[in-house]
Design an enzyme around this catalytic site. Sequence first.
Site, mmCIF file in Angstrom:
data_model
loop_
_atom_site.group_PDB
_atom_site.id
_atom_site.type_symbol
_atom_site.label_atom_id
_atom_site.label_comp_id
_atom_site.label_asym_id
_atom_site.label_seq_id
_atom_site.Cartn_x
_atom_site.Cartn_y
_atom_site.Cartn_z
ATOM 1 N N ARG A 47 0.871 -1.177 0.000
ATOM 2 C CA ARG A 47 0.000 0.000 0.000
ATOM 3 C C ARG A 47 0.899 1.215 0.000
ATOM 4 O O ARG A 47 1.628 1.489 0.950
ATOM 5 C CB ARG A 47 -0.888 -0.010 1.251
ATOM 6 C CG ARG A 47 -1.918 1.120 1.255
ATOM 7 C CD ARG A 47 -2.989 0.899 0.206
ATOM 8 N NE ARG A 47 -4.124 1.796 0.381
ATOM 9 C CZ ARG A 47 -4.399 2.800 -0.437
ATOM 10 N NH1 ARG A 47 -3.613 3.061 -1.472
ATOM 11 N NH2 ARG A 47 -5.465 3.545 -0.221
ATOM 12 N N GLY A 48 0.869 1.963 -1.091
ATOM 13 C CA GLY A 48 1.804 3.056 -1.288
ATOM 14 C C GLY A 48 1.822 4.078 -0.178
ATOM 15 O O GLY A 48 2.880 4.528 0.263
ATOM 16 N N GLU A 49 0.660 4.438 0.297
ATOM 17 C CA GLU A 49 0.581 5.464 1.333
ATOM 18 C C GLU A 49 1.295 5.029 2.609
ATOM 19 O O GLU A 49 1.822 5.847 3.353
ATOM 20 C CB GLU A 49 -0.883 5.767 1.653
ATOM 21 C CG GLU A 49 -1.640 6.406 0.494
ATOM 22 C CD GLU A 49 -3.114 6.610 0.838
ATOM 23 O OE1 GLU A 49 -3.522 6.159 1.932
ATOM 24 O OE2 GLU A 49 -3.851 7.200 0.028
ATOM 25 N N THR A 51 3.915 2.517 3.029
ATOM 26 C CA THR A 51 5.324 2.082 3.090
ATOM 27 C C THR A 51 6.180 2.472 1.893
ATOM 28 O O THR A 51 7.351 2.130 1.853
ATOM 29 C CB THR A 51 5.375 0.545 3.218
ATOM 30 O OG1 THR A 51 4.847 -0.044 2.017
ATOM 31 C CG2 THR A 51 4.591 0.051 4.414
ATOM 32 N N ARG A 52 5.606 3.132 0.894
ATOM 33 C CA ARG A 52 6.369 3.373 -0.338
ATOM 34 C C ARG A 52 7.682 4.102 -0.083
ATOM 35 O O ARG A 52 8.741 3.729 -0.583
ATOM 36 C CB ARG A 52 5.520 4.158 -1.342
ATOM 37 C CG ARG A 52 6.257 4.406 -2.674
ATOM 38 C CD ARG A 52 5.421 5.245 -3.633
ATOM 39 N NE ARG A 52 5.172 6.587 -3.123
ATOM 40 C CZ ARG A 52 3.993 7.018 -2.673
ATOM 41 N NH1 ARG A 52 2.963 6.194 -2.655
ATOM 42 N NH2 ARG A 52 3.843 8.248 -2.221
ATOM 43 N N GLY A 80 -9.070 1.909 -12.872
ATOM 44 C CA GLY A 80 -9.865 0.766 -13.299
ATOM 45 C C GLY A 80 -10.078 -0.212 -12.167
ATOM 46 O O GLY A 80 -9.596 -0.038 -11.054
ATOM 47 N N GLU A 114 -4.059 -8.450 -6.234
ATOM 48 C CA GLU A 114 -2.692 -8.963 -6.374
ATOM 49 C C GLU A 114 -2.459 -10.130 -5.418
ATOM 50 O O GLU A 114 -1.884 -11.159 -5.798
ATOM 51 C CB GLU A 114 -1.681 -7.846 -6.091
ATOM 52 C CG GLU A 114 -1.649 -6.769 -7.150
ATOM 53 C CD GLU A 114 -0.877 -5.538 -6.702
ATOM 54 O OE1 GLU A 114 -0.798 -4.573 -7.474
ATOM 55 O OE2 GLU A 114 -0.338 -5.548 -5.569
#
Length: 1101
Positions: A47-49, A51-52, A80, A114
């Site tokens: 989840r980018g927010e 741990t990116r 999408g 994913e």
Amino acid sequence: MIRKEPPHSEDLPYRASSSSTSPHVGDNGGTKRLKEESEYEVFLSFRGEDTRKGFTGHLYTSLVDAGIRAYRDNDELRVGDEIGTELLRSITQSKISIPIISEDYASSKWCLQELAQMLKCRKSGEQVVLPIFYKVKPSQVRDPKGKFGDAINAHKKNLGQEVVKEWEEALNEVSSLKGWESEKIDDGYEATLVKMVGIRVMGELKRLFDLSVPEQLVGTDDSVEQIMSKIDANFNGTWIIGIHGMGGIGKTTLAKVLYNKLFSNFENRSFVADIRERSQHNGIVCLQNELISNVIRGSEVSNVDDGIRVLKSRCKSKKVLALLDDMDDTTHLDALVGDGSWFKVGSIVIITTRNKSILDKVRASHLYELEQLPPNQSLILFSRHAFRDDSPSGDCKHISHDIVSITGGLPLALEVIGSYLCGKTKATWKDTSEKLKKIPAKEVQKRLKISYDALDCEEQQIFLDIACFFIGSFKEYPTYMWDACNFYPGKGIEVLSLMSLIKVSKGGMLMMHDQLRDLGREIVRLENQKEPGERSRLWIDEEAKNVLESNKGTCKIEALCLGYSRQNRWESDDEESYRGEQFNEFTNLRFLQLGNMNFTGDFQNLLPQLRWLDWVTCPSHFEIVNFHPKKLVVLNLSSSEISEDWGGWGPLKVATNLKVLDLSWCKNLRRTPNLSAFESLEILNLDFCSSLEEIHPSIWYIKTLVSLDAFGCHKLEKLPVRVGRMEESRELPCYDKLAQLPKSMGSFESLTRLNLSVTGIKELPEFIGSMKALETLYANGYKLDCIPNSIGNLTSLTHLDLSFCSSLREIPNSIGKLAKLQVLHVNKCKKLEGLPSDIGELVSLNKLYLEDSGIRGLPESISKLSSVQCLDVRGCKNLREIPTPPLSLTALHIDFRTPSLPFLSKLTLLQELTLFNLRPLECLSEFPVRLLTLHIKPSFSLDDDPRDLEKRLSELIRDKSSGRRELTGSNWTNADRIPRRREGRREVTGSNWTYTGRREVTGSNWTDTDFIRSRIFISYQIGEATNPTIAKSSEEGDPLFDEAASPGTLAVATSSEEGDTLSLSLSLSWPYKFRRPNPAIAKPSEEGDPLSLSLALSPSL
């Protein structure tokens, strides 16, 4: 039917080079075009927010710096509702997936998609999933509450219960997988976790990185050890090892073994194969880009000078292990290595070449000339192929020695000639010997040509086709062409394989040694040395292009490949076009393979013999007039721009004998065309047609279809209603959205394999029982909750996988009718509480896997399973006892607490045993007589003292094993089964003993390369098990350090007198808190001295 991309070409089973599968040839069609090698090895889902910019960024950088190709997904950049084709491909083709599950992970529907896809790949056995629970606990994931629960409820509201159920099941499964909890690792210190993950990933990938070498090698170990002894770790520069010698002598195999031995010491590695061959077809830039990609993960260069600049400037900080295979020109050296100063100090570059002057120019640190095999090893290799033994039979000894002597110790020639003579008459042996005597020693190809000349005409045609076009291809597709040309491929491939002129891998891939490849191509070249248009086959771009553009084609040309070997041929915008009149004289052309090309003009009455058309990257516009390939049997249009409205479908309808249609990766195809004209079609490949929504109902008319592939077609929801008319189908396609099987499939009388593991099917239909030929059924997955009684009618079934069926509650009694069933998986079936009583009727059952299921008890009838060798009930939390198992067991795995298992002593065949603790063993009068491996799973609670456990183990060995074990003889290999005796010792008497058939001791001293493995060990389930080894010197009082085992394991030598024996006693090494020695008693060894080993125990670390 999903075919995996095969590994690199297999080496011949002796000390020989086999750098035979040059990529440009391997891509040339054979079977369906192979799915391209995975661009990534590790897929990171996060989840980018969360741990990116922190943990994920550090982990990604660490993996990339370690030379691992990692894909870092970013859910914030996607739009999408579905996973895109490229993302799906990245997940599917990665070797390892790492979901980084953070607090807001479940709020992203893409992350959940994913995760579901990763676990599908894991269930199919194609991927390892290593979860990281970042600042969350697995229990929060298993039973979503708080933010996790809120996110799941929001998805249910927006997307529906059915969609989200799959995600909930995926979260439940991943929570039970072994991974890492960030807050439990070094008090949450993330750098430690990053390092641990990197080490684990490298370990998982290690076996995949190793280069393929033959299992049985003749004379290689001595060469490897000689080279290794010369490597100086303190050398202030790049260590360049040059291995040179004639073709077929074994340079590539030796280099691969050396590369594998050095592999673990380097983070940056690269194996560049077949430099001589590939540079001729793809150019040196292609080789530079491969090296750049492997070592620095840089972007591609477009010319040699740029490649030199990038390698020279960016490799200075990289400690590199590189194997550059078959280099034959100084331009290769200048473009790939330079003067040897491009890489960081400590780098090692291994170069194989036939041209020693190249090594002189680069001033190689160590030159090793690989010479011919000595007579004794040559005779062994020859005999293995001529007699299927290590020595010749009595009446052929003299002539065998003669032939071996004439052949001159060249491994390839020894194998080919030996294979040719196998089973032949004495007259043939004598004629062959006389022919060999007339050929000069250095003319290797003339010696090999003796076997070629002995082939029938049809077999010679197949050999030449493989040499020119099909190395690295599966045999399936070309077999159709050869059959249509009356070459009798079944017999031909068998003969070529038996004569060692080709190799066929287990998966059906065609391989050929580069010397034999060169022989075949030279035979074609000599058909006309000056005019390529007068030859039967054209595979070199420049020659083929010149023949077409100058209108020099003739009726002699049977096969032509053009534009297939160019770098970036799939992406190139420079489309070339050829007119019909340029093919006027190609009246016997049967094989045409084009890449990024187009046809225009009138083809009236042209190409009347065409059997194979490979038109990859075919354009969307069709500009041919009067194109009528009536004899076509193989059509490959993969990776093309065509759609269902493409203009070529109409003209191709005349190909009524078409057997293979490959439309894979055609991204514009939404619906297959009307296929009814292809009434003989057997293989239809639609893999990764990302836009495909429907298969045309005309497939109903095709009674011959035996293979339909539709993997990666995520928009395809159903098969045609009447697909059951595919009467000869052996396999069935499966895809994500398939929710039920059409009733007409009940007529699949030839179906042998059915994989439903990635589908949405909830229950098996009653008509499945009519699939009488079904041998393998994969029904593993979350959806399945019901199995019909008709499953008992599957009388041919040998493998049934019901694992991970979390809703499955019952297996019908009719399963007892499956007399041929050998393997049954019901692991992870949490709601399954019992097995049917009729399970005892499975007379052929060999393996029964029940681990982590909800089983509460086993029926008494399991004792009747007379063929069962493996029973696994680990993780069955509701199970407290088991009835007496069948006496045929060789492996039993139980990890629940039980005071006793009295039946253990009766299991006389048992070799491997898993228990929770030692109590069941303490109740026995003696150990099972053949026990080799014992796994103990101690709880390590506060009441458990490892030292106490060690003492109890020692006492058990002393009291329960009834003495030592004995083996008498001159040779002992690691694979030998040594029967237990009640008295005596395990003893080796004689001058020679071997370890896995390789290492030999003939004198009075052991060295640190010699291994003696104990035959029994006990492992504690803390990590991977290791066996103790004895090594080093054998002088009185010298310590015998165990360099191969875990740290802390030590063997100590004490003074001894002549006649004393060497024995391994109890060996235990405790992690973290305890480091225990591994005592051993040794003496100076003399030829013929006995060696005895007592029962040894090695806990894993």
